[in-house]
Design a protein around this motif. Structure first.
Motif, PDB file in Angstrom:
ATOM      1  N   ARG A  69       0.825  -1.209   0.000  1.00  0.00           N
ATOM      2  CA  ARG A  69       0.000   0.000   0.000  1.00  0.00           C
ATOM      3  C   ARG A  69       0.861   1.262   0.000  1.00  0.00           C
ATOM      4  O   ARG A  69       0.535   2.240  -0.679  1.00  0.00           O
ATOM      5  CB  ARG A  69      -0.936  -0.029   1.210  1.00  0.00           C
ATOM      6  N   ALA A  70       1.961   1.233   0.761  1.00  0.00           N
ATOM      7  CA  ALA A  70       2.857   2.390   0.777  1.00  0.00           C
ATOM      8  C   ALA A  70       3.499   2.608  -0.591  1.00  0.00           C
ATOM      9  O   ALA A  70       3.606   3.739  -1.081  1.00  0.00           O
ATOM     10  CB  ALA A  70       3.934   2.205   1.840  1.00  0.00           C
ATOM     11  N   SER A  71       3.910   1.522  -1.242  1.00  0.00           N
ATOM     12  CA  SER A  71       4.512   1.625  -2.571  1.00  0.00           C
ATOM     13  C   SER A  71       3.503   2.132  -3.585  1.00  0.00           C
ATOM     14  O   SER A  71       3.811   2.990  -4.421  1.00  0.00           O
ATOM     15  CB  SER A  71       5.063   0.263  -3.010  1.00  0.00           C
TER      16      SER A  71
ATOM     17  N   SER B 259      11.511   3.038  -2.068  1.00  0.00           N
ATOM     18  CA  SER B 259      10.572   1.922  -2.197  1.00  0.00           C
ATOM     19  C   SER B 259      11.321   0.628  -2.495  1.00  0.00           C
ATOM     20  O   SER B 259      10.998  -0.438  -1.948  1.00  0.00           O
ATOM     21  CB  SER B 259       9.555   2.207  -3.302  1.00  0.00           C
ATOM     22  N   THR B 260      12.322   0.726  -3.367  1.00  0.00           N
ATOM     23  CA  THR B 260      13.105  -0.449  -3.732  1.00  0.00           C
ATOM     24  C   THR B 260      13.871  -0.988  -2.532  1.00  0.00           C
ATOM     25  O   THR B 260      13.950  -2.209  -2.324  1.00  0.00           O
ATOM     26  CB  THR B 260      14.088  -0.107  -4.864  1.00  0.00           C
ATOM     27  N   LEU B 261      14.445  -0.101  -1.743  1.00  0.00           N
ATOM     28  CA  LEU B 261      15.190  -0.517  -0.559  1.00  0.00           C
ATOM     29  C   LEU B 261      14.295  -1.287   0.406  1.00  0.00           C
ATOM     30  O   LEU B 261      14.674  -2.363   0.899  1.00  0.00           O
ATOM     31  CB  LEU B 261      15.785   0.710   0.134  1.00  0.00           C
ATOM     32  N   VAL B 262      13.121  -0.751   0.685  1.00  0.00           N
ATOM     33  CA  VAL B 262      12.189  -1.421   1.594  1.00  0.00           C
ATOM     34  C   VAL B 262      11.753  -2.768   1.022  1.00  0.00           C
ATOM     35  O   VAL B 262      11.667  -3.776   1.745  1.00  0.00           O
ATOM     36  CB  VAL B 262      10.969  -0.521   1.864  1.00  0.00           C
ATOM     37  N   PHE B 263      11.482  -2.806  -0.288  1.00  0.00           N
ATOM     38  CA  PHE B 263      11.076  -4.053  -0.948  1.00  0.00           C
ATOM     39  C   PHE B 263      12.170  -5.112  -0.814  1.00  0.00           C
ATOM     40  O   PHE B 263      11.905  -6.268  -0.474  1.00  0.00           O
ATOM     41  CB  PHE B 263      10.778  -3.780  -2.429  1.00  0.00           C
ATOM     42  N   ASN B 264      13.416  -4.736  -1.067  1.00  0.00           N
ATOM     43  CA  ASN B 264      14.523  -5.698  -1.000  1.00  0.00           C
ATOM     44  C   ASN B 264      14.750  -6.206   0.420  1.00  0.00           C
ATOM     45  O   ASN B 264      15.012  -7.401   0.629  1.00  0.00           O
ATOM     46  CB  ASN B 264      15.808  -5.050  -1.533  1.00  0.00           C
TER      47      ASN B 264
ATOM     48  N   HIS C 245       8.870   8.101   2.988  1.00  0.00           N
ATOM     49  CA  HIS C 245       8.342   6.787   2.604  1.00  0.00           C
ATOM     50  C   HIS C 245       8.045   5.945   3.844  1.00  0.00           C
ATOM     51  O   HIS C 245       7.018   5.251   3.898  1.00  0.00           O
ATOM     52  CB  HIS C 245       9.337   6.062   1.701  1.00  0.00           C
ATOM     53  N   LEU C 246       8.920   5.996   4.833  1.00  0.00           N
ATOM     54  CA  LEU C 246       8.694   5.233   6.063  1.00  0.00           C
ATOM     55  C   LEU C 246       7.480   5.758   6.819  1.00  0.00           C
ATOM     56  O   LEU C 246       6.768   4.982   7.474  1.00  0.00           O
ATOM     57  CB  LEU C 246       9.937   5.285   6.952  1.00  0.00           C
ATOM     58  N   ALA C 247       7.227   7.072   6.723  1.00  0.00           N
ATOM     59  CA  ALA C 247       6.022   7.629   7.351  1.00  0.00           C
ATOM     60  C   ALA C 247       4.772   7.083   6.680  1.00  0.00           C
ATOM     61  O   ALA C 247       3.792   6.721   7.344  1.00  0.00           O
ATOM     62  CB  ALA C 247       6.045   9.156   7.271  1.00  0.00           C
ATOM     63  N   THR C 248       4.806   7.002   5.339  1.00  0.00           N
ATOM     64  CA  THR C 248       3.688   6.413   4.600  1.00  0.00           C
ATOM     65  C   THR C 248       3.528   4.941   4.964  1.00  0.00           C
ATOM     66  O   THR C 248       2.411   4.450   5.167  1.00  0.00           O
ATOM     67  CB  THR C 248       3.926   6.547   3.082  1.00  0.00           C
ATOM     68  N   LEU C 249       4.667   4.238   5.038  1.00  0.00           N
ATOM     69  CA  LEU C 249       4.641   2.819   5.397  1.00  0.00           C
ATOM     70  C   LEU C 249       4.083   2.617   6.798  1.00  0.00           C
ATOM     71  O   LEU C 249       3.275   1.701   7.034  1.00  0.00           O
ATOM     72  CB  LEU C 249       6.059   2.241   5.300  1.00  0.00           C
ATOM     73  N   TRP C 250       4.480   3.479   7.737  1.00  0.00           N
ATOM     74  CA  TRP C 250       4.001   3.341   9.103  1.00  0.00           C
ATOM     75  C   TRP C 250       2.493   3.545   9.189  1.00  0.00           C
ATOM     76  O   TRP C 250       1.797   2.800   9.895  1.00  0.00           O
ATOM     77  CB  TRP C 250       4.719   4.331  10.013  1.00  0.00           C
ATOM     78  N   THR C 251       1.982   4.534   8.473  1.00  0.00           N
ATOM     79  CA  THR C 251       0.535   4.771   8.479  1.00  0.00           C
ATOM     80  C   THR C 251      -0.207   3.562   7.916  1.00  0.00           C
ATOM     81  O   THR C 251      -1.242   3.143   8.451  1.00  0.00           O
ATOM     82  CB  THR C 251       0.189   6.028   7.662  1.00  0.00           C
ATOM     83  N   SER C 252       0.329   2.988   6.831  1.00  0.00           N
ATOM     84  CA  SER C 252      -0.288   1.790   6.257  1.00  0.00           C
ATOM     85  C   SER C 252      -0.209   0.616   7.223  1.00  0.00           C
ATOM     86  O   SER C 252      -1.155  -0.166   7.354  1.00  0.00           O
ATOM     87  CB  SER C 252       0.404   1.427   4.935  1.00  0.00           C
ATOM     88  N   LEU C 253       0.927   0.493   7.914  1.00  0.00           N
ATOM     89  CA  LEU C 253       1.097  -0.603   8.876  1.00  0.00           C
ATOM     90  C   LEU C 253       0.134  -0.457  10.042  1.00  0.00           C
ATOM     91  O   LEU C 253      -0.448  -1.445  10.521  1.00  0.00           O
ATOM     92  CB  LEU C 253       2.539  -0.626   9.372  1.00  0.00           C
TER      93      LEU C 253
END
Length: 447
Positions: free
Chosen positions: A88-90, A110-115, A238-246
């Protein structure tokens, strides 16, 4: 365009001659084999594969192998929120830059988090089977099967959402259909040979090939690349977006995965846990189809939210809700009418589901469809305040369910009923927060 004129009570109506049956058929074919049509075909295939896989494993594996396989499936379910959040963050990050070129690209981040997530989950696929294996042969078979589970989850979440975000959803759907058909053939091999390791190898290889294709396509589209340097401001964003999705996804985790921990703590590993697992397997069929319905509208919904068109956003969300609940209603009626044959086919000699389980399952299916539509939109678009409120409220409902099961010393069937009622309560929360998101609480808005 040529038109025909039809007079009726002094009113002339222009009817386009181009709207012939042949043109309508052509239009229907275009939609049936476009993204929406193929996505729904994939949804049906996914639902069928879940059923056939459960039947094949339950009817062909011994008790030790089957129990170990169920444990690996449970591991996959417990890490699914991480996959959903990253996906969702990506999607949100890439979709914003696709629709608005003025937005800052976060491809490298995004690529770093995916890997990182892919590396951690692959490590889990090799470590988890060691906890339930009593032989090297079983361990190797479970590793192959768990690698399939991990990669298949990535395929269904991270890879799908990234490709949809960059306009390659149709290519994804076409490859998915081929991949799923090959997976069905693997289950046929299991039925004929009873060789679990061979089946695991086939599932693993087909998924690896599909994954390699997707990675190559994403690299070519420039959305899976470390060519750009990772910067701290973009990584924080990106991590803020990821955290909200999490945070939003944790509400789903507490609602659908939490009961496993509660049942294990209250009743131990045995028939009550098998009962819950059977109910959840049937429920997840409806949830999976609902999720696919929502994914069909996500690209269009993101456009409407970015453009600030609230009415169009509400219509899209309402359409997804109507389709999902209608489908869930049909399935729920079928469960009520054919309760015993359903679980006999699903579990075979492992069937321990008592009579009367169809009622709470039917309620859970209807409530689950409503909950899933709301949680999908919340997880993708809600601002942190709304996402946090959603998670707190649904976690409280799940906590009350656990408290009731322990305090009132409920029987397994009573606990199943309470789970269905709690899910209905959580679905109300989901709808309320979804409405708040569409009314202006979205993370993406008009520029």
């Amino acid at each position: 365009m040529r038109t025909a004129r039809v007079a009726a009570k002094d009113v002339c109506v222009k009817i386009p001659v181009s709207l012939s049956w042949s043109n309508l058929a052509q239009l229907g074919r275009r939609h049936a084999f476009g993204f929406a049509g193929l996505h729904m075909i994939n949804a049906v295939l996914a639902m069928l594969f879940t059923v056939v896989q459960t039947v094949a494993l339950a009817h062909t594996l011994g008790k030790v192998e089957y129990s170990a396989t169920v444990a690996m499936i449970a591991v996959g379910l417990y890490v699914t929120p991480l996959n959903q959040s990253i996906a969702r963050a990506s999607f949100l990050s890439l979709r914003e830059t696709t629709l608005d070129s003025n937005k800052t690209r976060r491809v490298a981040e995004s690529t770093l988090v995916f890997n990182i997530s892919q590396t951690l989950l692959m490590a889990l696929a090799f470590l988890a089977p060691a906890l339930v294996s009593d032989s090297l042969h079983l361990y190797m078979a479970l590793v192959l099967y768990t690698v399939f589970i991990v990669l298949n989850t990535m395929w269904s979440f991270e890879i799908q959402m990234v490709l949809i975000a960059v306009g390659e959803g149709l290519a994804y759907e076409r490859v998915s259909i081929v991949k799923r058909l090959l997976n069905f053939s693997a289950l046929g091999v299991l039925y004929v040979t009873k060789d679990f390791m061979a089946v695991g190898a086939i599932l693993c290889v087909t998924t690896l090939v599909a994954q390699a294709w997707a990675v190559r396509l994403m690299s070519r589209k420039g959305v899976l690349s470390m060519r750009e340097k990772v910067t701290l401001p973009r990584l924080k964003a990106h991590l803020a977006t990821l955290w909200t999705s999490l945070v939003a996804t944790f509400g789903e985790w507490a609602t659908f995965n939490g009961p496993y921990a509660v049942f294990t703590a209250r009743y131990g590993v045995g028939a009550p846990l098998v009962l819950l697992d059977a109910i959840m397997k049937a429920l997840r069929l409806v949830l999976g189809v609902t999720r696919n319905v929502c994914e069909v509208i996500m690209s269009r919904l993101s456009k409407e939210i970015v453009a600030g068109r609230q009415r169009a956003s509400f219509l899209l969300a309402g359409g997804a809700l109507g389709v999902s609940v209608s489908g869930a209603l049909v399935v729920a009626i079928g469960v009520m009418l054919f309760e015993k044959p359903l679980f006999d086919i699903l579990l075979g000699h492992n069937n321990v589901v008592p009579a009367g389980a169809g009622g709470p399952l039917a309620l859970a299916m209807l409530a689950g469809a409503i909950f899933q539509v709301g949680s999908m939109i919340i997880g993708l678009f809600a601002r942190r305040r709304l996402a946090t409120g959603f998670t707190i409220a649904t976690s409280l409902v799940s906590g009350l369910l656990a408290l009731a099961i322990f305090v009132f010393d409920a029987s397994p069937m009573t606990s199943i009923w309470w789970f269905a009622v709690s899910l209905a309560g959580s679905s109300v929360v989901s709808m309320a927060v979804m409405l708040g998101t569409l009314r202006g609480g979205a993370r993406v808005s008009a520029a």
